[in-house]
Design an enzyme around this catalytic site. Structure first.
Site, short mmCIF file in Angstrom:
data_model
loop_
_atom_site.label_atom_id
_atom_site.label_comp_id
_atom_site.label_asym_id
_atom_site.label_seq_id
_atom_site.Cartn_x
_atom_site.Cartn_y
_atom_site.Cartn_z
N GLU A 117 -1.29 14.19 67.92
CA GLU A 117 -1.42 13.53 69.34
C GLU A 117 -0.06 13.87 70.54
O GLU A 117 -0.35 14.25 71.45
CB GLU A 117 -1.62 12.19 69.40
CG GLU A 117 -2.96 11.86 68.83
CD GLU A 117 -3.24 10.41 68.70
OE1 GLU A 117 -3.93 9.72 69.24
OE2 GLU A 117 -2.53 9.64 67.69
N GLU A 137 -6.63 9.03 60.93
CA GLU A 137 -6.71 7.32 61.32
C GLU A 137 -8.11 6.67 60.70
O GLU A 137 -7.82 5.42 60.39
CB GLU A 137 -6.68 7.22 62.76
CG GLU A 137 -5.49 7.40 63.41
CD GLU A 137 -5.12 8.78 63.55
OE1 GLU A 137 -4.14 9.17 64.33
OE2 GLU A 137 -6.04 9.56 63.23
#
Length: 272
Positions: A117, A137
Protein backbone atom coordinates in the site's frame (compact mmCIF):
# COMPACT_ATOMS: atom_id res chain seq x y z
CA UNK A 1 18.11 -4.04 25.08
CA UNK A 2 15.04 -2.31 23.65
CA UNK A 3 14.53 -3.31 20.02
CA UNK A 4 14.72 -0.58 17.42
CA UNK A 5 11.35 0.89 16.49
CA UNK A 6 12.70 1.97 13.14
CA UNK A 7 12.77 5.27 11.32
CA UNK A 8 12.95 6.70 7.80
CA UNK A 9 16.28 8.08 6.59
CA UNK A 10 16.50 10.80 3.97
CA UNK A 11 19.44 11.56 1.71
CA UNK A 12 19.84 13.61 -1.43
CA UNK A 13 21.18 12.42 -4.76
CA UNK A 14 21.28 15.64 -6.72
CA UNK A 15 17.66 16.68 -7.23
CA UNK A 16 16.33 13.30 -6.01
CA UNK A 17 15.42 12.65 -2.36
CA UNK A 18 15.83 9.04 -1.25
CA UNK A 19 13.58 7.96 1.61
CA UNK A 20 14.73 4.68 3.19
CA UNK A 21 12.61 2.68 5.62
CA UNK A 22 15.16 1.64 8.22
CA UNK A 23 13.64 -1.13 10.31
CA UNK A 24 15.23 -4.34 9.00
CA UNK A 25 14.90 -7.17 8.42
CA UNK A 26 11.19 -6.81 7.57
CA UNK A 27 10.79 -3.01 7.78
CA UNK A 28 7.49 -3.35 9.59
CA UNK A 29 5.43 -0.18 9.86
CA UNK A 30 5.63 1.48 13.25
CA UNK A 31 4.31 4.75 14.63
CA UNK A 32 7.87 6.06 14.56
CA UNK A 33 8.21 5.28 10.86
CA UNK A 34 4.92 7.00 10.05
CA UNK A 35 5.91 10.10 12.03
CA UNK A 36 9.33 10.24 10.32
CA UNK A 37 7.75 9.76 6.88
CA UNK A 38 5.33 12.61 7.59
CA UNK A 39 8.18 14.92 8.60
CA UNK A 40 10.15 14.11 5.45
CA UNK A 41 7.12 14.75 3.24
CA UNK A 42 6.95 18.23 4.79
CA UNK A 43 10.63 18.82 4.12
CA UNK A 44 10.36 17.66 0.51
CA UNK A 45 7.29 19.82 -0.12
CA UNK A 46 9.23 22.88 1.04
CA UNK A 47 12.45 21.99 -0.80
CA UNK A 48 12.54 23.77 -4.14
CA UNK A 49 15.71 21.87 -5.09
CA UNK A 50 14.04 18.45 -4.68
CA UNK A 51 12.37 17.46 -7.92
CA UNK A 52 11.77 13.70 -7.50
CA UNK A 53 11.57 11.12 -4.70
CA UNK A 54 12.54 7.46 -4.37
CA UNK A 55 11.07 5.36 -1.55
CA UNK A 56 13.10 2.27 -0.67
CA UNK A 57 14.06 0.17 2.36
CA UNK A 58 17.07 -1.15 4.22
CA UNK A 59 18.10 -4.78 3.82
CA UNK A 60 17.44 -7.36 1.13
CA UNK A 61 14.72 -9.49 2.69
CA UNK A 62 11.80 -7.09 2.48
CA UNK A 63 10.76 -3.66 1.33
CA UNK A 64 8.04 -3.72 3.98
CA UNK A 65 5.65 -6.40 5.24
CA UNK A 66 3.13 -4.02 6.80
CA UNK A 67 2.36 -3.77 10.51
CA UNK A 68 3.40 -5.99 13.37
CA UNK A 69 0.26 -8.07 13.91
CA UNK A 70 1.22 -8.72 17.52
CA UNK A 71 0.28 -5.12 18.37
CA UNK A 72 -3.24 -5.36 16.93
CA UNK A 73 -4.93 -6.98 19.94
CA UNK A 74 -3.79 -4.28 22.35
CA UNK A 75 -4.68 -1.49 19.91
CA UNK A 76 -8.13 -3.01 19.39
CA UNK A 77 -8.77 -3.23 23.14
CA UNK A 78 -7.75 0.42 23.50
CA UNK A 79 -10.02 1.43 20.63
CA UNK A 80 -7.00 2.76 18.71
CA UNK A 81 -6.60 0.34 15.81
CA UNK A 82 -8.90 2.15 13.40
CA UNK A 83 -9.41 5.61 14.90
CA UNK A 84 -5.74 5.96 15.86
CA UNK A 85 -3.25 3.80 13.95
CA UNK A 86 -5.05 3.24 10.62
CA UNK A 87 -6.40 6.78 10.37
CA UNK A 88 -2.95 8.26 11.03
CA UNK A 89 -1.36 5.98 8.44
CA UNK A 90 -4.02 6.90 5.88
CA UNK A 91 -3.40 10.61 6.46
CA UNK A 92 0.34 10.24 5.86
CA UNK A 93 0.02 7.84 2.92
CA UNK A 94 -2.43 10.26 1.27
CA UNK A 95 0.06 13.10 1.69
CA UNK A 96 2.71 10.98 -0.02
CA UNK A 97 0.31 10.15 -2.86
CA UNK A 98 -0.43 13.89 -3.30
CA UNK A 99 3.17 15.03 -2.96
CA UNK A 100 3.83 17.54 -5.77
CA UNK A 101 6.89 15.63 -6.94
CA UNK A 102 7.21 12.46 -9.06
CA UNK A 103 7.71 9.44 -6.80
CA UNK A 104 9.21 5.99 -7.42
CA UNK A 105 9.14 2.98 -5.08
CA UNK A 106 12.11 0.59 -5.23
CA UNK A 107 11.22 -2.89 -3.92
CA UNK A 108 13.49 -5.81 -3.12
CA UNK A 109 12.08 -8.92 -1.45
CA UNK A 110 8.63 -8.85 0.11
CA UNK A 111 6.15 -5.99 -0.21
CA UNK A 112 3.08 -7.17 1.66
CA UNK A 113 0.03 -5.52 3.17
CA UNK A 114 0.87 -1.97 4.22
CA UNK A 115 4.19 -2.29 2.43
CA UNK A 116 2.50 -2.70 -0.94
CA UNK A 117 0.00 0.00 0.00
CA UNK A 118 2.92 2.34 0.68
CA UNK A 119 4.49 1.54 -2.69
CA UNK A 120 1.12 2.09 -4.41
CA UNK A 121 1.19 5.70 -3.19
CA UNK A 122 4.05 6.29 -5.62
CA UNK A 123 3.69 7.16 -9.29
CA UNK A 124 6.00 4.32 -10.34
CA UNK A 125 7.01 1.00 -8.77
CA UNK A 126 10.27 -0.78 -9.62
CA UNK A 127 10.95 -4.23 -8.14
CA UNK A 128 13.74 -6.76 -8.23
CA UNK A 129 13.25 -10.10 -9.97
CA UNK A 130 12.95 -11.88 -6.64
CA UNK A 131 10.25 -9.61 -5.25
CA UNK A 132 6.93 -10.93 -3.95
CA UNK A 133 4.00 -8.54 -3.71
CA UNK A 134 0.65 -9.12 -2.05
CA UNK A 135 -2.24 -8.03 0.12
CA UNK A 136 -2.80 -10.98 2.50
CA UNK A 137 -5.07 -9.16 4.97
CA UNK A 138 -8.04 -11.41 4.23
CA UNK A 139 -6.24 -14.23 6.03
CA UNK A 140 -6.61 -12.14 9.18
CA UNK A 141 -10.28 -11.37 8.46
CA UNK A 142 -9.19 -7.83 7.58
CA UNK A 143 -8.92 -5.75 4.42
CA UNK A 144 -6.19 -3.49 3.00
CA UNK A 145 -7.19 -0.35 4.91
CA UNK A 146 -4.38 2.07 4.02
CA UNK A 147 -5.47 2.74 0.46
CA UNK A 148 -4.99 -0.71 -1.03
CA UNK A 149 -8.63 -1.20 -1.98
CA UNK A 150 -8.56 1.83 -4.28
CA UNK A 151 -4.91 2.61 -5.13
CA UNK A 152 -4.04 -0.96 -6.09
CA UNK A 153 -7.37 -1.38 -7.88
CA UNK A 154 -6.65 1.79 -9.87
CA UNK A 155 -3.39 0.20 -11.01
CA UNK A 156 -4.55 -3.29 -11.96
CA UNK A 157 -8.34 -3.15 -12.39
CA UNK A 158 -11.19 -4.72 -10.47
CA UNK A 159 -10.74 -8.34 -11.58
CA UNK A 160 -7.02 -8.51 -10.72
CA UNK A 161 -7.59 -6.57 -7.48
CA UNK A 162 -10.16 -9.14 -6.34
CA UNK A 163 -7.74 -11.93 -7.17
CA UNK A 164 -4.99 -10.25 -5.15
CA UNK A 165 -7.14 -9.28 -2.15
CA UNK A 166 -9.73 -12.05 -1.91
CA UNK A 167 -7.23 -14.89 -2.32
CA UNK A 168 -4.56 -13.15 -0.28
CA UNK A 169 -1.77 -14.83 -2.22
CA UNK A 170 1.35 -12.85 -3.20
CA UNK A 171 2.46 -12.64 -6.82
CA UNK A 172 5.96 -12.74 -8.24
CA UNK A 173 7.67 -9.91 -10.09
CA UNK A 174 6.81 -11.20 -13.56
CA UNK A 175 3.11 -11.48 -12.70
CA UNK A 176 3.13 -8.05 -11.06
CA UNK A 177 4.60 -6.59 -14.26
CA UNK A 178 2.08 -8.33 -16.51
CA UNK A 179 -0.78 -7.08 -14.34
CA UNK A 180 0.50 -3.50 -14.36
CA UNK A 181 1.10 -3.52 -10.62
CA UNK A 182 4.75 -2.54 -11.17
CA UNK A 183 6.31 -0.49 -13.97
CA UNK A 184 9.76 -2.05 -14.18
CA UNK A 185 11.45 -5.29 -13.09
CA UNK A 186 15.18 -5.03 -12.43
CA UNK A 187 17.77 -7.69 -11.73
CA UNK A 188 17.79 -8.72 -8.08
CA UNK A 189 19.63 -6.07 -6.08
CA UNK A 190 19.25 -3.44 -8.81
CA UNK A 191 15.80 -2.04 -8.03
CA UNK A 192 17.16 1.07 -6.31
CA UNK A 193 19.58 1.84 -9.13
CA UNK A 194 16.81 1.44 -11.70
CA UNK A 195 14.45 3.58 -9.63
CA UNK A 196 17.09 6.32 -9.30
CA UNK A 197 17.65 6.35 -13.06
CA UNK A 198 13.91 6.75 -13.57
CA UNK A 199 13.65 9.45 -10.88
CA UNK A 200 16.47 11.47 -12.47
CA UNK A 201 14.59 11.47 -15.78
CA UNK A 202 11.39 12.53 -14.03
CA UNK A 203 13.26 15.31 -12.19
CA UNK A 204 13.97 17.00 -15.52
CA UNK A 205 10.26 17.33 -16.29
CA UNK A 206 8.06 20.33 -15.34
CA UNK A 207 6.69 19.72 -11.86
CA UNK A 208 3.44 21.66 -12.21
CA UNK A 209 2.63 19.72 -15.37
CA UNK A 210 3.43 16.46 -13.57
CA UNK A 211 1.04 17.29 -10.73
CA UNK A 212 -1.84 18.29 -12.99
CA UNK A 213 -1.33 15.40 -15.41
CA UNK A 214 -1.32 12.95 -12.49
CA UNK A 215 -4.51 14.49 -11.11
CA UNK A 216 -6.18 14.25 -14.51
CA UNK A 217 -5.23 10.57 -14.77
CA UNK A 218 -6.27 9.70 -11.22
CA UNK A 219 -9.60 11.53 -11.21
CA UNK A 220 -10.46 11.77 -14.89
CA UNK A 221 -11.28 8.10 -15.34
CA UNK A 222 -14.09 8.47 -12.80
CA UNK A 223 -15.60 11.57 -14.38
CA UNK A 224 -18.19 11.81 -17.15
CA UNK A 225 -16.52 12.64 -20.46
CA UNK A 226 -17.69 16.25 -20.50
CA UNK A 227 -16.34 16.89 -17.00
CA UNK A 228 -13.05 15.20 -17.87
CA UNK A 229 -12.71 17.46 -20.91
CA UNK A 230 -13.46 20.58 -18.85
CA UNK A 231 -10.91 19.48 -16.25
CA UNK A 232 -8.20 18.99 -18.89
CA UNK A 233 -8.99 22.40 -20.40
CA UNK A 234 -8.79 24.09 -17.00
CA UNK A 235 -5.45 22.41 -16.30
CA UNK A 236 -4.16 23.41 -19.74
CA UNK A 237 -5.16 27.02 -19.13
CA UNK A 238 -3.31 27.02 -15.81
CA UNK A 239 -0.17 25.55 -17.36
CA UNK A 240 -0.25 28.07 -20.22
CA UNK A 241 0.19 30.87 -17.66
CA UNK A 242 3.41 29.42 -16.23
CA UNK A 243 7.02 30.09 -17.16
CA UNK A 244 7.67 26.38 -17.78
CA UNK A 245 5.15 26.39 -20.63
CA UNK A 246 7.01 29.26 -22.31
CA UNK A 247 10.35 27.59 -21.65
CA UNK A 248 9.17 24.35 -23.24
CA UNK A 249 8.09 26.11 -26.44
CA UNK A 250 11.28 28.22 -26.55
CA UNK A 251 13.57 25.22 -26.10
CA UNK A 252 11.67 23.16 -28.68
CA UNK A 253 11.96 25.88 -31.34
CA UNK A 254 15.62 26.46 -30.48
CA UNK A 255 16.33 22.71 -30.53
CA UNK A 256 17.64 22.90 -26.96
CA UNK A 257 16.98 21.00 -23.74
CA UNK A 258 14.43 22.91 -21.65
CA UNK A 259 15.23 23.97 -18.09
CA UNK A 260 12.05 23.87 -16.01
CA UNK A 261 12.03 25.81 -12.74
CA UNK A 262 8.44 26.19 -11.51
CA UNK A 263 7.74 24.45 -8.17
CA UNK A 264 4.05 23.75 -7.50
CA UNK A 265 2.24 24.18 -4.21
CA UNK A 266 0.08 21.07 -4.05
CA UNK A 267 -2.24 19.30 -1.63
CA UNK A 268 0.71 17.64 0.13
CA UNK A 269 1.61 21.06 1.50
CA UNK A 270 -1.67 21.07 3.38
CA UNK A 271 -2.86 18.87 6.21
CA UNK A 272 -6.39 17.62 6.22
Amino acid sequence: MTPSLGTVRIELDGEVAILTLDHPPLNTITKEIIVALDEHIDRIGRGASIRAVVVTAAGERAFCVGSDIRAFEELTRAGQLVSGKLRHENDVFSRLARLPRPTVAAIEGYALGGGLELAACCDFIVCGEGARLGLPEIRLAALPAIGGTFRVTHRIGVARAKELMLLGEPVDAATALSWGLVNRVAATGQALRTALDLARKLARNPLECHVLCREAIDSGSGLPERQAIEQSLAFSAKLAQGSDFREGARAFLAKQQPVFVDVPKGPADQRG
